[in-house]
Design a protein around this motif. Structure first.
Motif, PDB file in Angstrom:
ATOM      1  N   GLU A   1       0.705  -1.292   0.001  1.00  0.00           N
ATOM      2  CA  GLU A   1      -0.168   0.142   0.022  1.00  0.00           C
ATOM      3  C   GLU A   1       0.839   1.207   0.073  1.00  0.00           C
ATOM      4  O   GLU A   1       0.529   2.404  -0.690  1.00  0.00           O
ATOM      5  CB  GLU A   1      -0.917   0.002   1.260  1.00  0.00           C
ATOM      6  CG  GLU A   1      -2.123  -1.060   1.342  1.00  0.00           C
ATOM      7  CD  GLU A   1      -2.828  -1.268   2.366  1.00  0.00           C
ATOM      8  OE1 GLU A   1      -3.967  -1.595   2.247  1.00  0.00           O
ATOM      9  OE2 GLU A   1      -2.198  -1.088   3.438  1.00  0.00           O
ATOM     10  N   ILE A   2       1.909   1.175   0.757  1.00  0.00           N
ATOM     11  CA  ILE A   2       2.813   2.406   0.633  1.00  0.00           C
ATOM     12  C   ILE A   2       3.583   2.654  -0.538  1.00  0.00           C
ATOM     13  O   ILE A   2       3.594   3.796  -1.038  1.00  0.00           O
ATOM     14  CB  ILE A   2       3.949   2.338   1.916  1.00  0.00           C
ATOM     15  CG1 ILE A   2       3.291   2.355   3.338  1.00  0.00           C
ATOM     16  CG2 ILE A   2       5.110   3.285   1.648  1.00  0.00           C
ATOM     17  CD1 ILE A   2       4.141   1.784   4.357  1.00  0.00           C
ATOM     18  N   ASN A   3       3.893   1.624  -1.305  1.00  0.00           N
ATOM     19  CA  ASN A   3       4.565   1.826  -2.452  1.00  0.00           C
ATOM     20  C   ASN A   3       3.398   2.046  -3.747  1.00  0.00           C
ATOM     21  O   ASN A   3       3.932   2.918  -4.586  1.00  0.00           O
ATOM     22  CB  ASN A   3       5.423   0.598  -3.046  1.00  0.00           C
ATOM     23  CG  ASN A   3       6.681   0.510  -2.129  1.00  0.00           C
ATOM     24  OD1 ASN A   3       7.634   1.180  -2.576  1.00  0.00           O
ATOM     25  ND2 ASN A   3       6.670  -0.385  -1.010  1.00  0.00           N
ATOM     26  N   GLU A   4       2.388   1.667  -3.427  1.00  0.00           N
ATOM     27  CA  GLU A   4       1.455   2.260  -4.350  1.00  0.00           C
ATOM     28  C   GLU A   4       1.038   3.595  -4.305  1.00  0.00           C
ATOM     29  O   GLU A   4       0.734   4.534  -5.392  1.00  0.00           O
ATOM     30  CB  GLU A   4      -0.131   1.391  -3.982  1.00  0.00           C
ATOM     31  CG  GLU A   4      -1.036   1.404  -5.272  1.00  0.00           C
ATOM     32  CD  GLU A   4      -2.062   2.792  -5.059  1.00  0.00           C
ATOM     33  OE1 GLU A   4      -2.318   3.294  -6.091  1.00  0.00           O
ATOM     34  OE2 GLU A   4      -2.214   3.422  -4.054  1.00  0.00           O
ATOM     35  N   LEU A   5       0.790   4.166  -3.047  1.00  0.00           N
ATOM     36  CA  LEU A   5       0.705   5.615  -2.932  1.00  0.00           C
ATOM     37  C   LEU A   5       1.856   6.331  -3.285  1.00  0.00           C
ATOM     38  O   LEU A   5       1.729   7.403  -3.983  1.00  0.00           O
ATOM     39  CB  LEU A   5       0.365   5.884  -1.344  1.00  0.00           C
ATOM     40  CG  LEU A   5      -0.967   5.237  -0.830  1.00  0.00           C
ATOM     41  CD1 LEU A   5      -1.091   5.851   0.654  1.00  0.00           C
ATOM     42  CD2 LEU A   5      -2.124   5.479  -1.763  1.00  0.00           C
ATOM     43  N   LEU A   6       3.134   6.127  -3.139  1.00  0.00           N
ATOM     44  CA  LEU A   6       4.253   6.629  -3.472  1.00  0.00           C
ATOM     45  C   LEU A   6       4.404   6.746  -5.018  1.00  0.00           C
ATOM     46  O   LEU A   6       4.872   7.725  -5.478  1.00  0.00           O
ATOM     47  CB  LEU A   6       5.528   5.905  -2.953  1.00  0.00           C
ATOM     48  CG  LEU A   6       5.847   6.414  -1.402  1.00  0.00           C
ATOM     49  CD1 LEU A   6       6.865   5.500  -0.895  1.00  0.00           C
ATOM     50  CD2 LEU A   6       6.111   7.692  -1.095  1.00  0.00           C
ATOM     51  N   GLY A   7       3.923   5.474  -5.628  1.00  0.00           N
ATOM     52  CA  GLY A   7       3.785   5.622  -6.918  1.00  0.00           C
ATOM     53  C   GLY A   7       2.882   6.548  -7.700  1.00  0.00           C
ATOM     54  O   GLY A   7       3.181   7.374  -8.647  1.00  0.00           O
TER      55      GLY A   7
END
Length: 496
Positions: free
Chosen positions: A86-92
């Motif tokens: 989830e964190i990497n999806e938002l950072l993307g």
């Protein structure tokens, strides 16, 4: 006006006054501005489109918030409690970005060319460089902060708050330099929540000392209030409930002699909790602050005087105000039916709000304001003849039984009035005859006992028979997210 102006004003008027306390570290307002300006140089030089933060409460948060404003780059705090995926999806979704990370957070982020990762200690250790400091852009329509919604009902949306929205809220609700020298607010809400953003902005504008807790713990909160002689606090209802439990377990109100004001919001406050808090802390001014991310924080306030008047009254019409969120604050509020008709006093419907602090805008989705500037909050409620707003919950929380709209909140209040009940939630469950029926999940106090039939009879005696839960289950605890919002969808899934 750019939100960096707030820090400029505080640093120029009270530069030597303590701005931040984090453990043993202390920063005055001149220090905070210096750190923010150094961060701004680095942010601007990086060429990033966003400044993201993945951290608990720390001095790096305010430095990054104001640093991004000085650099003219949107600030995006990320929920550090999310999963790695989830964190990497938002950072993307915000790349290319520079990401300020706290201890232990760097391994959460996947390596990618369009993310520059910087440790928070390195941000706070930046040295002065030659050259003029960045001049913050004066475009009030520029994006100041982008907050991802909690995503409890689906994929998080990116709520946009522009400089003019946040400045309208701060200037309209806070008096500049209004804090006394000894005033201090304890900040326990996480930095990715709108309450965390508004705490930094409003405290800086008031020139108030901010005492940061990395994470909320009731014992640590009480200890910190005593040690730092804290005068003000903001809490979500679950935080206040846990503090009340600590105080009931042995601490007395005299142990918090400096505490003068507690504001609360971010969820429904059980009537029994605020009544206990007022008895345990009679010297404290309580304020209910109702707001949303999309409205730059508070839009309605139940004042300390409202609390005391309602608490002392034997008139049911006045006493019930303890369960309200107060009157509109610097905004307009309307209650409308499903067809858009404006409703009168005591008529329940959908809550709409209008005012300059209201953004009502999401990235990729655009503005959700109607042609006249009104934003649909998706909350249900009603206003009384005196203008007090009462919330019935989210629009999708309503239980529709045989065509009748039932507010879960009124049933929950009755269940919570039973001396054996510590927590309760009501949701819709499928029903062949009525379409939907009322179901309840109840948490009992330690060692307490009560039967399903007794709770059903309690509801029947206080409300109409249609409100009686068809099914009641007992649980060890109810599911809440990290900011104290009850996850009704989890309970609904269990009853489905």
């Amino acid at each position: 006006m750019n939100i960096a102006t707030i820090l400029d004003m505080a640093a120029e008027a009270f530069g030597e006054r303590t701005a931040l306390v984090a453990g043993t570290s202390r920063y005055c307002y001149a220090d905070l501005r210096a750190h923010a300006l150094r961060a701004a140089r680095m942010f601007k030089a990086s060429g990033a489109g966003y400044v993201a933060l993945l951290d608990v409460n720390s001095p790096a948060g305010p430095a990054a918030l104001f640093g991004a404003a000085y650099a003219g780059i949107p600030y995006v705090p990320i929920n550090y409690r999310l999963t790695r995926t989830e964190i990497n999806e938002l950072l993307g979704r915000v790349a290319p970005a520079i990401v300020v990370v706290g201890p232990g957070q760097r391994p959460q982020i996947d390596e990618r060319a369009d993310l520059t990762i910087v440790d928070r200690d390195d941000v706070l250790a930046l040295a002065d460089t030659d050259g003029e400091p960045p001049v913050p852009p004066e475009d009030g329509r520029a994006i100041a902060v982008q907050l991802f919604t909690s995503g409890t009902t689906g994929k998080p949306k990116a709520a946009i708050l522009r400089h003019e929205n946040l400045m309208s809220y701060i200037v309209g609700t806070v008096e500049f330099a209004s804090a006394d020298t000894d005033d201090a607010i304890i900040v326990a809400v996480p930095p990715y929540h709108i309450a965390g953003i508004s705490a930094v902005l409003s405290s800086t504008y008031a020139c108030r000392r901010m005492v940061q807790l990395e994470r909320f713990d009731p014992e640590l909160w009480i200890e910190t209030v005593r040690r730092e002689r804290v005068t003000h606090a903001f809490l979500v209802p679950t935080m206040l409930q846990r503090i009340v439990e600590q105080l009931e377990a042995g601490a007395s109100s005299i142990d918090l002699p400096t505490l003068r004001a507690i504001a609360y919001g971010g969820g429904k406050m059980p009537l029994v909790t605020i009544e206990k808090a007022m008895r345990l802390l009679p010297h404290v001014d309580f304020t209910n602050a109702y707001g949303l991310t999309e409205t730059s924080s508070t839009i309605a306030v139940l004042t300390p005087e409202d609390h005391r008047t309602a608490f002392a009254s034997h008139d049911p019409a006045i006493r019930r105000r303890l369960g309200s969120v107060g009157k509109p604050a610097a905004v307009e509020i309307q209650i409308r039916d499903e067809a858009g008709k404006v409703l009168g006093p005591e008529q329940a419907g959908l809550v709409f709000v209008r005012g300059p602090q209201v953004s009502g805008e999401y990235l990729a989705l655009g503005s959700q304001l109607d042609a006249d500037g009104w934003f649909p909050t998706k909350d249900r409620g009603y206003m009384d003849a005196d203008g007090y707003l009462y919330l019935d919950g989210r629009a999708d929380d309503v239980i529709v039984r045989g065509g009748e709209n039932i507010s879960p909140g009124e049933i929950e209040d009755v269940l919570l009035s039973h001396p054996a009940v510590a927590d309760a939630v009501c949701v819709a469950m499928p029903d062949v005859e009525w379409g939907e029926a009322v179901a309840a999940a109840v948490v009992l106090k330690p060692g307490a006992q009560v039967s399903v039939a007794e709770l059903q009879e309690l509801v029947r005696s206080k409300l109409r028979s249609s409100r009686v839960p068809q099914r009641i289950v007992f649980k060890d605890a109810l599911p809440y997210n990290e900011t104290g919002k009850l996850l009704r969808r989890v309970i609904r899934q269990e009853f489905a």
